[in-house]
Design a protein around this motif. Structure first.
Motif, PDB file in Angstrom:
ATOM      1  N   TRP A  43       0.652  -1.096   0.042  1.00 22.62           N
ATOM      2  CA  TRP A  43       0.116  -0.117  -0.088  1.00 22.62           C
ATOM      3  C   TRP A  43       0.947   1.266  -0.175  1.00 22.62           C
ATOM      4  O   TRP A  43       0.624   2.152  -0.878  1.00 22.62           O
ATOM      5  CB  TRP A  43      -0.806   0.035   1.112  1.00 22.62           C
ATOM      6  N   HIS A  44       1.735   1.468   0.765  1.00 25.82           N
ATOM      7  CA  HIS A  44       2.697   2.254   0.853  1.00 25.82           C
ATOM      8  C   HIS A  44       3.372   2.606  -0.511  1.00 25.82           C
ATOM      9  O   HIS A  44       3.445   3.889  -1.083  1.00 25.82           O
ATOM     10  CB  HIS A  44       3.778   2.347   1.977  1.00 25.82           C
ATOM     11  N   LEU A  45       4.108   1.713  -0.946  1.00 26.79           N
ATOM     12  CA  LEU A  45       4.503   1.964  -2.324  1.00 26.79           C
ATOM     13  C   LEU A  45       3.471   2.235  -3.471  1.00 26.79           C
ATOM     14  O   LEU A  45       3.934   3.030  -4.265  1.00 26.79           O
ATOM     15  CB  LEU A  45       5.096   0.402  -2.755  1.00 26.79           C
ATOM     16  N   ALA A  50       1.225   6.175  -7.054  1.00 26.13           N
ATOM     17  CA  ALA A  50       0.064   6.862  -7.716  1.00 26.13           C
ATOM     18  C   ALA A  50       0.355   8.411  -7.459  1.00 26.13           C
ATOM     19  O   ALA A  50      -0.290   9.200  -8.223  1.00 26.13           O
ATOM     20  CB  ALA A  50      -1.034   6.461  -7.003  1.00 26.13           C
ATOM     21  N   GLU A  51       0.772   8.954  -6.091  1.00 24.00           N
ATOM     22  CA  GLU A  51       0.981  10.235  -5.865  1.00 24.00           C
ATOM     23  C   GLU A  51       2.218  10.789  -6.588  1.00 24.00           C
ATOM     24  O   GLU A  51       2.220  12.150  -6.927  1.00 24.00           O
ATOM     25  CB  GLU A  51       1.128  10.448  -4.363  1.00 24.00           C
ATOM     26  N   GLN A  52       3.115  10.302  -6.838  1.00 23.40           N
ATOM     27  CA  GLN A  52       4.388  10.513  -7.820  1.00 23.40           C
ATOM     28  C   GLN A  52       4.667   9.653  -8.593  1.00 23.40           C
ATOM     29  O   GLN A  52       5.588   8.955  -8.592  1.00 23.40           O
ATOM     30  CB  GLN A  52       5.369  10.907  -6.661  1.00 23.40           C
ATOM     31  N   LEU A  83      -1.059  -3.682 -10.511  1.00 23.72           N
ATOM     32  CA  LEU A  83      -1.202  -2.537 -10.013  1.00 23.72           C
ATOM     33  C   LEU A  83      -0.310  -1.723 -10.253  1.00 23.72           C
ATOM     34  O   LEU A  83      -0.598  -0.224 -10.248  1.00 23.72           O
ATOM     35  CB  LEU A  83      -1.292  -2.879  -8.704  1.00 23.72           C
ATOM     36  N   ILE A  84       0.984  -1.982 -10.779  1.00 23.43           N
ATOM     37  CA  ILE A  84       1.963  -1.030 -11.261  1.00 23.43           C
ATOM     38  C   ILE A  84       2.565  -1.271 -12.596  1.00 23.43           C
ATOM     39  O   ILE A  84       2.328  -2.549 -13.023  1.00 23.43           O
ATOM     40  CB  ILE A  84       3.106  -0.545 -10.432  1.00 23.43           C
ATOM     41  N   GLU A  85       3.039  -0.528 -13.323  1.00 22.71           N
ATOM     42  CA  GLU A  85       3.659  -0.749 -14.691  1.00 22.71           C
ATOM     43  C   GLU A  85       5.343  -0.203 -14.570  1.00 22.71           C
ATOM     44  O   GLU A  85       5.491   0.441 -13.951  1.00 22.71           O
ATOM     45  CB  GLU A  85       2.953  -0.120 -15.803  1.00 22.71           C
ATOM     46  N   ALA A  99      -4.294   1.591 -14.452  1.00 22.65           N
ATOM     47  CA  ALA A  99      -5.510   1.785 -14.198  1.00 22.65           C
ATOM     48  C   ALA A  99      -6.085   1.208 -13.108  1.00 22.65           C
ATOM     49  O   ALA A  99      -6.629   1.747 -12.094  1.00 22.65           O
ATOM     50  CB  ALA A  99      -6.242   1.648 -15.456  1.00 22.65           C
ATOM     51  N   SER A 100      -5.844  -0.229 -12.796  1.00 27.52           N
ATOM     52  CA  SER A 100      -6.140  -0.608 -11.603  1.00 27.52           C
ATOM     53  C   SER A 100      -5.415  -0.465 -10.568  1.00 27.52           C
ATOM     54  O   SER A 100      -6.120  -0.539  -9.135  1.00 27.52           O
ATOM     55  CB  SER A 100      -6.277  -2.561 -12.085  1.00 27.52           C
ATOM     56  N   GLY A 101      -4.156  -0.120 -10.554  1.00 24.67           N
ATOM     57  CA  GLY A 101      -3.572   0.257  -9.485  1.00 24.67           C
ATOM     58  C   GLY A 101      -4.277   1.608  -8.831  1.00 24.67           C
ATOM     59  O   GLY A 101      -4.041   1.868  -7.882  1.00 24.67           O
ATOM     60  N   ARG A 102      -4.453   2.630  -9.742  1.00 24.07           N
ATOM     61  CA  ARG A 102      -5.003   3.932  -9.618  1.00 24.07           C
ATOM     62  C   ARG A 102      -6.427   3.502  -8.727  1.00 24.07           C
ATOM     63  O   ARG A 102      -6.669   4.159  -7.708  1.00 24.07           O
ATOM     64  CB  ARG A 102      -5.123   4.881 -10.735  1.00 24.07           C
ATOM     65  N   GLN A 103      -7.217   2.910  -9.180  1.00 20.44           N
ATOM     66  CA  GLN A 103      -8.237   2.387  -8.709  1.00 20.44           C
ATOM     67  C   GLN A 103      -8.285   1.807  -7.401  1.00 20.44           C
ATOM     68  O   GLN A 103      -8.995   2.006  -6.228  1.00 20.44           O
ATOM     69  CB  GLN A 103      -9.422   1.419  -9.370  1.00 20.44           C
ATOM     70  N   MET A 104      -7.236   0.758  -6.709  1.00 21.73           N
ATOM     71  CA  MET A 104      -6.943   0.370  -5.761  1.00 21.73           C
ATOM     72  C   MET A 104      -6.552   1.266  -4.814  1.00 21.73           C
ATOM     73  O   MET A 104      -6.800   1.282  -3.763  1.00 21.73           O
ATOM     74  CB  MET A 104      -5.714  -0.895  -5.691  1.00 21.73           C
ATOM     75  N   TYR A 105      -5.630   2.222  -5.088  1.00 20.65           N
ATOM     76  CA  TYR A 105      -5.031   3.526  -4.480  1.00 20.65           C
ATOM     77  C   TYR A 105      -6.134   4.322  -3.817  1.00 20.65           C
ATOM     78  O   TYR A 105      -6.233   4.606  -2.700  1.00 20.65           O
ATOM     79  CB  TYR A 105      -3.970   4.331  -5.084  1.00 20.65           C
TER      80      TYR A 105
END
Length: 166
Positions: A43-45, A50-52, A83-85, A99-105
């Motif tokens: 989650w932290h990563l 997502a934020e940076q 969740l990330i690329e 896109a799914s990572g941003r939704q999870m975030y």
């Protein structure tokens, strides 16, 4: 006596903050792991990515206060879950949210924010403002002390170098 001249364990700032953190983080662990299927580290990563977007694994390790191998393993898991690329870079790669990572975030952040609201609900607006200012000052003080503290001593690690302290 008190925070400025502690005489007992429960008068140490870091002890009290640790108690608050450990006690209050269990519900978040249940939310992240139970409902969302993501660890606190992941989650932290994911939140940082997502934020940076576009941070390197090394920079993410610095921001998470973790060693690079742990961060690499967590990033690998996040990539496997979609969740990330990865984006190629001159010196390795950069992490971007899918896109799914941003939704999870966004889902995890909404749940964490709701819990945060419950956590601070017992404080008045004046107390919240004072706490925010105090935490900001403490963060600045920690950053000012960090280089001196790191240079003054190396952390004692269990069995460092394969030898046991006697």
């Amino acid at each position: 006596m008190g925070l400025d001249t502690p005489q007992r364990l429960d008068e140490l700032l870091l002890y009290r903050l640790n108690i608050i953190t450990r006690t209050s983080s269990l519900p978040l662990v249940r939310i992240f792991e139970g409902e969302l299927g993501i660890t606190r580290r992941e989650w932290h990563l994911l939140a940082l990515v997502a934020e940076q977007p576009g941070l390197s694994p090394s920079r993410l390790a610095e921001l998470c206060w973790l060693d690079r191998p742990r961060v690499s393993r967590a990033l690998h898991t996040l990539r496997q879950r979609g969740l990330i690329e990865r984006q190629a870079a001159p010196r390795g790669w950069l992490a971007l949210p899918s896109a799914s990572g941003r939704q999870m975030y966004e889902k995890a952040l909404a749940r964490a924010a709701a819990y945060n609201r419950e956590l601070v609900a017992g404080l008045s607006d004046v107390e919240l403002s004072a706490l925010d200012r105090a935490l900001h000052k403490l963060q600045q003080q920690v950053q000012a002390l960090a280089p001196d503290t790191a240079a003054a001593s190396t952390p004692a690690r269990r069995h460092a170098g394969g030898t046991r302290p006697r």
